[in-house]
Scaffold this motif. Structure first.
Motif, mmCIF file in Angstrom:
data_model
loop_
_atom_site.group_PDB
_atom_site.id
_atom_site.type_symbol
_atom_site.label_atom_id
_atom_site.label_comp_id
_atom_site.label_asym_id
_atom_site.label_seq_id
_atom_site.Cartn_x
_atom_site.Cartn_y
_atom_site.Cartn_z
ATOM 1 N N PRO A 77 0.676 -1.345 -0.178
ATOM 2 C CA PRO A 77 0.376 0.127 -0.095
ATOM 3 C C PRO A 77 0.823 1.605 -0.297
ATOM 4 C CG PRO A 77 -0.201 -1.246 1.938
ATOM 5 C CD PRO A 77 0.435 -1.727 1.574
ATOM 6 N N THR A 78 2.013 1.196 0.073
ATOM 7 C CA THR A 78 2.977 2.778 0.583
ATOM 8 C C THR A 78 3.995 2.641 -0.813
ATOM 9 O OG1 THR A 78 4.460 1.346 1.433
ATOM 10 C CG2 THR A 78 2.756 2.362 2.631
ATOM 11 N N ALA A 79 3.621 1.709 -1.531
ATOM 12 C CA ALA A 79 4.602 1.575 -2.868
ATOM 13 C C ALA A 79 3.865 2.822 -3.614
ATOM 14 C CB ALA A 79 4.286 0.115 -3.812
ATOM 15 N N HIS A 80 5.062 3.451 -4.700
ATOM 16 C CA HIS A 80 5.160 4.821 -5.382
ATOM 17 C C HIS A 80 4.594 5.329 -4.305
ATOM 18 C CE1 HIS A 80 5.272 0.913 -8.517
ATOM 19 N NE2 HIS A 80 3.918 0.736 -7.629
ATOM 20 N N LEU A 81 4.417 6.115 -3.287
ATOM 21 C CA LEU A 81 4.261 7.204 -2.588
ATOM 22 C C LEU A 81 6.039 7.549 -1.460
ATOM 23 C CD1 LEU A 81 0.972 6.084 -0.651
ATOM 24 C CD2 LEU A 81 0.964 6.986 -2.132
ATOM 25 N N ASP A 82 5.966 9.185 -1.791
ATOM 26 C CA ASP A 82 6.615 9.776 -1.160
ATOM 27 C C ASP A 82 6.706 9.138 0.089
ATOM 28 O OD1 ASP A 82 5.462 12.290 0.226
ATOM 29 O OD2 ASP A 82 4.816 12.340 -1.868
ATOM 30 N N ALA A 83 8.309 9.684 1.011
ATOM 31 C CA ALA A 83 8.233 9.032 2.616
ATOM 32 C C ALA A 83 6.794 9.830 3.398
ATOM 33 C CB ALA A 83 9.227 9.482 3.165
ATOM 34 N N GLU A 139 1.392 8.604 6.593
ATOM 35 C CA GLU A 139 0.355 8.433 6.170
ATOM 36 C C GLU A 139 -0.883 7.898 6.490
ATOM 37 O OE1 GLU A 139 0.410 13.605 4.687
ATOM 38 O OE2 GLU A 139 -1.126 12.135 3.818
ATOM 39 N N VAL A 140 -0.399 6.972 5.249
ATOM 40 C CA VAL A 140 -1.292 6.196 4.661
ATOM 41 C C VAL A 140 -0.938 4.753 5.468
ATOM 42 C CG1 VAL A 140 -1.260 4.196 3.043
ATOM 43 C CG2 VAL A 140 -1.261 6.116 2.129
ATOM 44 N N ILE A 189 -0.364 -7.035 5.457
ATOM 45 C CA ILE A 189 -0.019 -6.137 5.153
ATOM 46 C C ILE A 189 1.536 -7.028 3.966
ATOM 47 C CG2 ILE A 189 1.262 -3.857 4.121
ATOM 48 C CD1 ILE A 189 -0.341 -2.661 6.757
ATOM 49 N N ALA A 190 1.440 -6.634 3.270
ATOM 50 C CA ALA A 190 2.494 -7.117 2.027
ATOM 51 C C ALA A 190 3.376 -6.338 1.579
ATOM 52 C CB ALA A 190 1.776 -8.229 1.227
ATOM 53 N N THR A 191 4.321 -6.127 1.911
ATOM 54 C CA THR A 191 5.419 -4.837 1.895
ATOM 55 C C THR A 191 6.519 -5.235 2.210
ATOM 56 O OG1 THR A 191 5.204 -2.260 2.304
ATOM 57 C CG2 THR A 191 5.029 -3.764 4.562
ATOM 58 N N TYR A 192 7.747 -4.028 1.404
ATOM 59 C CA TYR A 192 8.786 -4.548 1.484
ATOM 60 C C TYR A 192 9.366 -3.698 2.378
ATOM 61 C CZ TYR A 192 9.062 -0.749 -1.752
ATOM 62 O OH TYR A 192 8.941 0.366 -3.027
ATOM 63 N N ASP A 193 8.797 -2.462 3.055
ATOM 64 C CA ASP A 193 8.289 -0.951 3.583
ATOM 65 C C ASP A 193 8.192 -1.839 5.118
ATOM 66 O OD1 ASP A 193 8.525 1.557 4.008
ATOM 67 O OD2 ASP A 193 7.338 1.779 3.311
ATOM 68 N N GLY A 194 9.309 -2.031 5.370
ATOM 69 C CA GLY A 194 9.115 -2.668 6.852
ATOM 70 C C GLY A 194 8.674 -1.457 7.662
#
Lengths: 216, 299
Positions: free
Chosen positions: A164-170, A175-176, A192-197
């Motif tokens: 859900p946070t891919a392609h979003l700025d930091a 926020e998300v 949530i599946a994410t590489y952005d732990g």
């Protein structure tokens, strides 16, 4: 809430997307599925939502063996899940309000009650002011928030999100991530599946590498 | 129940929105369906009018019996007596040759011609109403009467009625054939427009499925689309036929006047109009069903 028992998923011709996955996520838990790109994170979420069926093993969601569900029963499973897709899958010929309304129309909600729920969901993600806008007019972060509003409008007890946070700025990503935390706060189980732990610090981590679990 | 109604209302409004989203395509489809259906509908209108005309102007079938020219009146009297007693004859009216001559002389243009003839060219005659006016029975009676002495010729007046009947039957068969062919055409048109709809709504169908839509929910707006397109196409056909009726009414009226027939071209009857609309809607539904079976089910 979610139970994986020795689950494997093979795609032809013999590619092992997941092998022998075994874990349990309890009611109201906040878990992230980590791992590099191609580790099998999306496949794992798809197994929960019965978008894919396991090649072997059992996937239980709320006690239901979703891999063995009849085709006609799958819609009713999905109505109890909130799904946020990697590519969001918004309908660009419908307004923000109508996009968020879609799950309720599908479930056959009475329109007045549905309208209230849609506004509540849009309010939670901060999009109430934009209900008449078309998705094309939204920023990337707003589109993601609309996708979340659509996922929670049914008031599911399980929320699944793919990157859900891919392609979003930091800042937007933070926020998300906060929105997901808020839902977790009110008792919704979030996976949530994410590489952005980093954005989801504090959550339980299930890490995949080449289709196998390395930690949970 | 309310949820069910709401879903149908939503599907209907979605179908309407899709119909109006591509107005040019929709208009062309409606025109194609309208013209396709106008042919059998117009044919039915003409056949119905012809049937009405035939029923209104065809007299009860009669048999005319003509004596030989040189037969004496006594022979005619003998035949008349036989006819009165004949079981197959309801009434038999004697027409003396003098009366025929007088009638012909009084008719316009013939008087002068008849005056220069050396003698009465008309034979004594009988006009016979048979008891049984079925074609086979009348033919048998005519053959029998033809055997009587000094009878020159027996004519079946029903021949033209039967020819008209056969012709109308052929017309009806033609209309039915057209209806079947163009009905298949309508199914094909709907099949194709629904196919295009499904292709353009791929994203929406996929998202709806992921959000828990049943097959019925996915298909419903397409069914409404097919039915509405059919119904509107049927209405277009009805309007085309109605305009054609208006357009033909003048010339047909003039023609009828020339033949001194009291006849006005009637538009498509209410029953036929309803049938047209119902068929158009039904065929639209069928086309949608076939298309959905091909392009949505199991995907």
């Amino acid at each position: 809430m979610i139970q994986f028992q020795h689950v494997s998923k093979r795609y032809p011709p013999g590619i092992n997307a997941l092998s022998d996955i075994d874990f349990e996520i309890g009611d109201g838990e906040f878990a992230i599925i980590g791992g590099h790109s191609g580790a099998g994170k999306s496949t794992l979420l798809k197994l929960i939502a019965a978008i894919e069926r396991p090649s072997s093993g059992v996937v239980l969601v709320n006690g239901q063996n979703v891999g063995a569900l009849k085709r006609a029963a799958i819609p009713y499973l999905r109505r109890n899940l909130g799904l946020v897709f990697q590519d969001q899958k918004l309908l660009f010929d419908r307004s923000v309000f109508e996009n968020a309304m879609l799950p309720l129309s599908i479930a056959g909600f009475p329109p007045r009650e549905a309208g209230k729920r849609v506004r509540a969901a849009l309010d939670k993600v901060g999009l109430l002011e934009r209900e008449k806008a078309m998705p094309i007019a939204l920023s990337g972060g707003e589109q993601q928030r609309l996708a979340i509003a659509r996922a929670v409008v049914n008031r599911p007890n399980l929320l699944l999100a793919d990157e859900p946070t891919a392609h979003l700025d930091a800042d937007t990503a933070t926020e998300v991530a906060q929105i997901f935390r808020d839902f977790h706060q009110v008792g919704v189980a979030v996976v949530i599946a994410t590489y952005d732990g980093a954005s989801f610090a504090g959550a339980r981590q299930i890490v995949l590498a080449h289709g196998t679990m390395t930690s949970s | 129940m309310i949820g069910w109604l709401t879903q149908h209302r939503d599907a209907l409004s979605l179908a309407l929105r899709r119909l109006t989203a591509t107005p040019v395509n929709t208009l062309l489809s409606l025109l194609a369906i309208g013209i396709a259906l106008a042919l059998p509908a117009g044919g039915q209108m003409l056949v119905a009018n012809a049937l009405h005309l035939a029923a209104g102007s065809a007299p009860a079938p009669q048999i005319s019996l003509f004596m030989a020219l040189d037969a004496p009146r006594a022979a005619a009297d003998a035949i008349g007596a036989k006819l009165q007693k004949h079981p197959g004859v309801k009434t038999a009216r004697f027409v003396p040759r003098e009366d025929t001559l007088a009638r012909m002389r009084s008719s316009e243009g013939l008087g002068d011609v008849i005056d220069i003839l050396p003698k009465n060219p008309f034979p004594d005659a009988f006009v016979i109403d048979p008891k049984d006016d079925a074609p086979a029975a009348m033919e048998a009676l005519a053959r029998e009467l033809n055997q009587l002495p000094r009878v020159e010729h027996v004519q079946l007046d029903s021949a033209w009625v039967r020819r008209l009947d056969a012709l109308l039957k052929l017309g009806r068969t033609g209309v039915a054939l057209l209806a079947v062919l163009l009905g298949v055409g309508l199914i094909a048109i709907t099949f194709n427009t629904i196919r295009l709809q499904v292709l353009t709504q791929r994203a929406e169908i996929e998202v709806s499925r992921l959000l828990g839509a049943t097959d019925a929910y996915i298909r419903r707006p397409f069914y409404y689309f097919g039915v509405m397109q059919g119904l509107l196409g049927g209405a277009a056909a009805w309007i085309i036929v109605w305009l054609a009726t208006l357009w033909l009414a003048g010339p047909v009226g003039e023609l009828a006047q020339l033949y001194s027939i009291d006849f006005a071209l009637a538009p498509l009857a209410a029953g036929d109009s309803l049938l047209l609309l119902a068929l158009a809607a039904g065929l639209g539904w069928l086309g949608a069903m076939l298309s959905l079976r091909q392009y949505v089910d199991g995907s």
